[in-house]
Design an enzyme around this catalytic site. Sequence first.
Site, mmCIF file in Angstrom:
data_model
loop_
_atom_site.group_PDB
_atom_site.id
_atom_site.type_symbol
_atom_site.label_atom_id
_atom_site.label_comp_id
_atom_site.label_asym_id
_atom_site.label_seq_id
_atom_site.Cartn_x
_atom_site.Cartn_y
_atom_site.Cartn_z
ATOM 1 N N ASN A 85 -34.388 23.685 -34.256
ATOM 2 C CA ASN A 85 -35.137 23.312 -35.973
ATOM 3 C C ASN A 85 -34.304 24.377 -36.422
ATOM 4 O OD1 ASN A 85 -36.968 22.417 -35.050
ATOM 5 N ND2 ASN A 85 -37.989 24.739 -34.291
ATOM 6 N N HIS A 98 -31.253 29.435 -32.767
ATOM 7 C CA HIS A 98 -31.195 29.879 -31.635
ATOM 8 C C HIS A 98 -31.871 28.107 -30.714
ATOM 9 C CE1 HIS A 98 -34.773 29.544 -34.545
ATOM 10 N NE2 HIS A 98 -35.239 28.914 -34.223
HETATM 11 P P1 5GP Z 1 -38.027 28.840 -34.629
HETATM 12 O O1 5GP Z 1 -40.111 28.333 -35.810
HETATM 13 O O2 5GP Z 1 -37.484 28.831 -35.684
HETATM 14 O O3 5GP Z 1 -37.349 27.577 -34.813
HETATM 15 O O4 5GP Z 1 -38.871 29.838 -34.037
HETATM 16 C C1 5GP Z 1 -38.642 31.122 -33.487
HETATM 17 C C2 5GP Z 1 -39.535 31.357 -32.778
HETATM 18 O O5 5GP Z 1 -38.997 33.005 -32.681
HETATM 19 C C3 5GP Z 1 -40.812 31.019 -32.993
HETATM 20 O O6 5GP Z 1 -40.806 30.178 -31.643
HETATM 21 C C4 5GP Z 1 -41.387 32.512 -32.601
HETATM 22 O O7 5GP Z 1 -42.015 32.069 -31.996
HETATM 23 C C5 5GP Z 1 -40.237 33.360 -31.942
HETATM 24 N N1 5GP Z 1 -40.408 34.726 -32.189
HETATM 25 C C6 5GP Z 1 -40.615 35.207 -33.824
HETATM 26 N N2 5GP Z 1 -39.697 36.265 -33.330
HETATM 27 C C7 5GP Z 1 -39.850 36.380 -31.874
HETATM 28 C C8 5GP Z 1 -39.652 37.863 -31.994
HETATM 29 O O8 5GP Z 1 -39.520 38.991 -32.462
HETATM 30 N N3 5GP Z 1 -38.980 38.240 -30.501
HETATM 31 C C9 5GP Z 1 -40.184 36.628 -29.578
HETATM 32 N N4 5GP Z 1 -38.955 37.415 -28.855
HETATM 33 N N5 5GP Z 1 -39.689 35.929 -30.140
HETATM 34 C C10 5GP Z 1 -39.938 35.644 -31.586
#
Ligand code: 5GP
Length: 112
Positions: A85, A98
Amino acid sequence: MDCIFCKIVSGEIPSSKVYEDEKVLAFKDINPMAPVHILVIPKEHISGASEINESNSAVVAHIFEVAAKLAKDMKLENGFRIVTNCGPDAGQTVNHLHFHLIGGKKLNLQLG
Ligand code: 5GP
Ligand code: ZN
């Protein structure tokens, strides 16, 4: 830098690591959307897909190699999805590039 994923790379914030080498880290998402939900990230801080360029793109190819290996390790022979994303419209919540590796169940097709 105040970045959660940089802190995970440095070990300041703990994570469930599933793969690590000198360039990338893979760890379990804290809020899994499927039986397998792994985040594969470059150790270098790149804020998102919009910041990939000629000088840092090699790590992206490497991330896809690692994701393919992890998909085999996790026995995702029925398929999987890799998603990144970028920006608010896509729901990016962590501004460190990521790739979500998601699988282990029949996935809904929600691309927009
Ligand atoms: P985005 O919404 O930016 O595509 O994805 C971010 C992802 O990071 C989410 O799925 C969320 O659950 C994960 N995430 C956020 N903070 C942490 C963390 O401290 N540890 C882990 N393992 N995942 C995290
Ligand atoms: Zn970062």
